[in-house]
Design a protein around this motif. Structure first.
Motif, PDB file in Angstrom:
ATOM      1  N   ARG A   9      -1.512  -8.503  -5.535  1.00 20.79           N
ATOM      2  CA  ARG A   9      -1.584  -7.038  -5.676  1.00 20.79           C
ATOM      3  C   ARG A   9      -0.181  -6.486  -5.951  1.00 20.79           C
ATOM      4  O   ARG A   9       0.013  -5.658  -6.834  1.00 20.79           O
ATOM      5  CB  ARG A   9      -2.167  -6.425  -4.403  1.00 20.79           C
ATOM      6  N   ASN A 177     -11.688  -4.577  -9.750  1.00 15.83           N
ATOM      7  CA  ASN A 177     -11.437  -3.944  -8.451  1.00 15.83           C
ATOM      8  C   ASN A 177      -9.950  -3.692  -8.229  1.00 15.83           C
ATOM      9  O   ASN A 177      -9.550  -2.637  -7.716  1.00 15.83           O
ATOM     10  CB  ASN A 177     -11.995  -4.806  -7.320  1.00 15.83           C
ATOM     11  N   GLU A 178      -9.112  -4.661  -8.605  1.00 13.31           N
ATOM     12  CA  GLU A 178      -7.666  -4.503  -8.447  1.00 13.31           C
ATOM     13  C   GLU A 178      -7.150  -3.375  -9.331  1.00 13.31           C
ATOM     14  O   GLU A 178      -6.317  -2.564  -8.903  1.00 13.31           O
ATOM     15  CB  GLU A 178      -6.961  -5.815  -8.783  1.00 13.31           C
ATOM     16  N   GLU A 181      -8.141  -0.004  -7.798  1.00 16.53           N
ATOM     17  CA  GLU A 181      -7.355   0.332  -6.609  1.00 16.53           C
ATOM     18  C   GLU A 181      -5.938   0.759  -6.979  1.00 16.53           C
ATOM     19  O   GLU A 181      -5.389   1.710  -6.412  1.00 16.53           O
ATOM     20  CB  GLU A 181      -7.320  -0.860  -5.647  1.00 16.53           C
ATOM     21  N   LYS A 184      -5.942   4.257  -8.451  1.00  9.26           N
ATOM     22  CA  LYS A 184      -6.087   5.329  -7.459  1.00  9.26           C
ATOM     23  C   LYS A 184      -4.726   5.808  -6.954  1.00  9.26           C
ATOM     24  O   LYS A 184      -4.586   6.961  -6.540  1.00  9.26           O
ATOM     25  CB  LYS A 184      -6.943   4.841  -6.284  1.00  9.26           C
ATOM     26  N   THR A 185      -3.738   4.929  -7.000  1.00  9.67           N
ATOM     27  CA  THR A 185      -2.392   5.291  -6.559  1.00  9.67           C
ATOM     28  C   THR A 185      -1.514   5.777  -7.695  1.00  9.67           C
ATOM     29  O   THR A 185      -0.771   6.750  -7.548  1.00  9.67           O
ATOM     30  CB  THR A 185      -1.713   4.086  -5.881  1.00  9.67           C
TER      31      THR A 185
END
Length: 208
Positions: A9, A177-178, A181, A184-185
């Motif tokens: 990540r 999914n990564e 996520e 979103k930031t």
């Protein structure tokens, strides 16, 4: 305080943010150290903060001008309020980006740095080497939209995820999914939904 993240990540985030700052051929990129990637990422985020604050200041000035001209026009008052609201939103975005700048070194420090460096460089070199193919795959699934019309952050989130799915044997569900996520930031409010939809179309094509 930042929470501990998985090395991959953190590597994806470093690759995303340093992608536009890294220059040179594959051999030169492979010689980069973790601090080189971190510096590129911080420079990228700092530029975003500066741009967001500059835009917010412009909106604030425009709203002030509307207020001064609104003594006899109620429509101008409404317009000024909208501009002020936009300026506040842009300022908040800049503050959030600044928080990301401050947290990034700690994220890296808390992760397994050798793995972070290795995978970040693999992502950057794959995106650079296969960019033509990746861009074409994305343009083919974006109906009434083109990759070059997206923000740089959004387009690079998409490129990294496609590189993982198409060339690095990462399971599509994991890559998507990564990407969501991270979006979103680092993306705009609705960016992660758009990114999710585009990548699901890519996944469907790759699994046919």
């Amino acid at each position: 305080m930042p929470i501990r993240q998985q090395p991959r990540r953190t590597a994806r985030i470093l690759a995303l943010l340093s992608l536009t700052q890294v220059r040179g051929n594959a051999e030169k990129i492979e010689q980069l150290e973790i601090n080189d990637l971190l510096l590129g990422a911080i420079r990228s985020l700092t530029t975003e903060v500066e741009n967001a604050l500059e835009t917010a200041a412009d909106e604030l000035n425009r709203s002030n001008e509307q207020v001064f001209r609104s003594e006899t026009r109620t429509t101008n008052v409404g317009s000024a309020k909208e501009m002020l609201k936009d300026a506040i939103a842009l300022t908040q975005k800049a503050i959030n980006r600044l928080g990301n700048v401050l947290e990034l070194p700690e994220f890296v420090q808390l992760s397994q740095q050798a793995q972070v460096r290795e995978y970040a460089i693999e992502l950057i070199t794959t995106v650079n080497r296969r960019q033509g193919e990746i861009n074409q795959m994305l343009d083919d699934v974006m109906i009434d939209w083109k990759l070059n019309r997206l923000s740089l952050i959004d387009s690079n989130i998409l490129r990294i995820a496609v590189a993982e799915m198409a060339f690095l044997q990462i399971e599509p569900k994991v890559a998507i999914n990564e990407a969501v996520e991270i979006a979103k930031t680092y993306s705009d409010d609705d960016g992660f939904r758009f990114i999710n939809g585009v990548l699901r179309k890519i996944s469907d094509q790759l699994t046919k």
